[in-house]
Design a protein around this motif. Structure first.
Motif, mmCIF file in Angstrom:
data_model
loop_
_atom_site.group_PDB
_atom_site.id
_atom_site.type_symbol
_atom_site.label_atom_id
_atom_site.label_comp_id
_atom_site.label_asym_id
_atom_site.label_seq_id
_atom_site.Cartn_x
_atom_site.Cartn_y
_atom_site.Cartn_z
ATOM 1 N N ALA A 87 -25.615 -34.695 15.453
ATOM 2 C CA ALA A 87 -24.182 -34.968 15.266
ATOM 3 C C ALA A 87 -23.585 -34.133 14.131
ATOM 4 C CB ALA A 87 -23.972 -36.455 15.004
ATOM 5 N N PHE A 90 -22.691 -30.600 15.232
ATOM 6 C CA PHE A 90 -21.963 -30.413 16.498
ATOM 7 C C PHE A 90 -20.725 -29.520 16.340
ATOM 8 C CE2 PHE A 90 -19.401 -31.330 20.173
ATOM 9 C CZ PHE A 90 -20.332 -31.515 21.192
ATOM 10 N N ASP A 91 -19.873 -29.849 15.369
ATOM 11 C CA ASP A 91 -18.625 -29.097 15.178
ATOM 12 C C ASP A 91 -18.885 -27.679 14.687
ATOM 13 O OD1 ASP A 91 -17.068 -31.200 16.012
ATOM 14 O OD2 ASP A 91 -16.618 -31.915 13.995
ATOM 15 N N ARG A 116 -9.968 -33.107 12.696
ATOM 16 C CA ARG A 116 -10.978 -33.650 11.787
ATOM 17 C C ARG A 116 -10.375 -34.034 10.442
ATOM 18 N NH1 ARG A 116 -12.745 -33.317 16.583
ATOM 19 N NH2 ARG A 116 -14.883 -32.594 16.999
ATOM 20 N N ARG A 270 -17.108 -31.394 25.503
ATOM 21 C CA ARG A 270 -17.023 -31.377 24.043
ATOM 22 C C ARG A 270 -16.356 -32.649 23.512
ATOM 23 N NH1 ARG A 270 -14.723 -26.938 23.869
ATOM 24 N NH2 ARG A 270 -12.611 -27.711 23.612
ATOM 25 N N SER A 274 -18.353 -35.475 21.463
ATOM 26 C CA SER A 274 -18.051 -35.555 20.032
ATOM 27 C C SER A 274 -17.342 -36.855 19.657
ATOM 28 C CB SER A 274 -17.231 -34.346 19.573
ATOM 29 O OG SER A 274 -15.951 -34.377 20.157
#
Length: 320
Positions: A87, A90-91, A116, A270, A274
Motif C-alpha cells: 500500500a 502504490f501511489d 491525496r 487504480r 487504491s
C-alpha cells in the motif's frame, strides 16, 4: 491516519500459510483456478496479502507476484498484481509509470496529486526517493510545463494550510480575487487560481466556493471550464472537486472510466484498488446519489468474466 470507510478490511480468522497453499494449488499444473486466486486476494487486506506472499516464498521458494504474472492474463492479471503492491508504494509506483518513457500520463498525475492529503503527498515523495533514487518533483517538472506544471509543484509541496477555523474576511478577499482573475479579466490570471486553490485549507476553500457563487452567479467549476483548457483545466477541476468531496471526485472518476464505449481499465483498477481500504463505501454512496445507478451495477454491466467477479468483490456490495 486510520481509514475506516473501506470495503476491504482485515480478514479473520486469517492464516497466511493456508492461503499460500491454496494459491499454489490453484496455480499449479495445467490450467489455473482463477476464482480461488481472485477470491483470496480481494478479501484479504493489503497487509495480509504481504504476509501471504512471504508465506508463499517460505513454503515454495517461489515469488507469488511472478506466479500471478505467469498464470493470469489481461485485466485480471493487472488487477491481481495491483492488489499485491504494498500500500505505501502504490501511489509512488503509479506516478513513476505515469512519467516514464514516451509521453506523460497527465491523468494519473492529476488524479493522485489532486486527491491525496498533504501528509500522503509527503509520504509519496519520501517513498519515491527511497525506491527509485530520484526526486519526484524533478521528474515531474522535467515532463510537464506551464501553469499545469506550476500547480503540480504547488500540490507536491504538501503544504496546504491546516483546517483551523475560517477567517470570513479572507474568504471574501479570496473569492473577490478569483472573481477578478477569472470572470472579470480578459484572459485568466491563472496564477491566482494556482496559489489560492493549491495552498488554502479545505474548510476555507469550501466557504470561498460558496462566496464565489454569491458574487459571480457561477460555480467556480463553470469559470474554470470557460477560462482555461487542456491539462491545466482538468487539474484545476480535480482540485476543486477534491476540496468539495474526495469520495464524490472518485465516484465521478469511476463513472467516466466506464461510461460510453470502451472502458478505461487502468483508471478503474487504480481507483478500486487504491481506495478499497480508504473510502470506497463513501465513494459508492456518492456514486448512487449522483449517477442514478450503483457502482456495483455499473461494474456488472461494463466488465465481464473473472475480472468482473474480482471487481465486484472489491466493490463489496450493491447500494440499491
Amino acid at each position: 491516519l486510520q481509514y475506516t470507510r473501506g470495503t476491504v478490511t482485515a480478514f479473520a480468522p486469517f492464516d497466511a500459510r493456508a492461503d499460500a497453499e491454496a494459491l499454489r494449488k490453484a496455480m499449479k499444473g495445467l490450467g489455473t483456478d482463477e476464482e480461488t486466486v481472485l477470491t483470496i486476494l480481494t478479501t484479504r487486506n493489503n497487509a495480509q496479502r504481504q504476509e501471504i506472499a512471504s508465506a508463499f516464498k517460505t513454503l515454495f521458494g517461489r515469488d507469488l507476484v511472478d506466479d500471478l504474472k505467469s498464470e493470469l492474463t489481461g485485466k485480471l492479471e493487472t488487477l491481481m498484481v495491483s492488489l499485491m503492491r504494498p500500500a505505501y508504494i502504490f501511489d509512488a509506483h503509479a506516478l513513476k509509470h505515469a512519467i516514464k518513457g514516451a509521453g506523460t500520463n497527465e491523468k494519473v498525475l492529476t488524479e493522485i496529486l489532486a486527491s491525496r492529503t498533504p501528509a500522503e503527498v509527503q509520504n509519496i515523495k519520501q517513498v519515491y526517493q527511497q525506491e527509485y533514487e530520484a526526486d519526484l518533483e524533478d521528474k515531474i517538472t522535467g515532463e510537464t510545463s506551464g501553469h499545469f506544471q506550476r500547480l503540480l509543484v504547488v500540490l507536491l509541496q504538501g503544504n496546504r494550510d491546516p483546517d483551523v477555523g475560517v477567517d470570513e474576511a479572507l474568504v471574501e478577499q479570496d473569492a473577490q480575487v478569483l472573481f477578478r482573475a477569472g470572470e472579470l479579466k480578459w484572459g485568466t490570471d491563472e496564477e491566482k487560481f494556482i496559489t489560492i486553490l493549491g495552498t488554502r485549507s479545505v474548510s476555507h476553500l469550501r466557504r470561498v466556493f460558496d462566496k464565489y457563487m454569491t458574487i459571480s452567479g457561477f460555480q467556480i467549476e463553470e469559470t474554470i471550464d470557460r477560462e482555461t483548457s487542456g491539462d491545466l483545466e482538468k487539474l484545476l477541476l480535480a482540485v476543486v472537486k477534491c476540496i468539495r468531496s474526495v469520495p464524490a471526485y472518485f465516484a465521478e472518476t469511476l463513472y467516466y472510466s466506464m461510461k460510453g464505449a470502451g472502458t478505461d481499465d487502468d483508471t478503474l483498477i487504480r481507483v478500486m484498488v487504491s481506495r478499497s481500504e480508504v473510502d470506497l463505501l463513501d465513494i459508492r454512496q456518492e456514486f448512487r446519489k449522483n449517477f442514478a445507478k450503483s457502482l456495483y451495477q455499473m461494474i456488472q454491466k461494463d466488465t465481464s468474466g473473472d475480472y468482473r467477479k474480482a471487481l465486484l468483490l472489491l466493490c463489496g456490495g450493491d447500494d440499491d
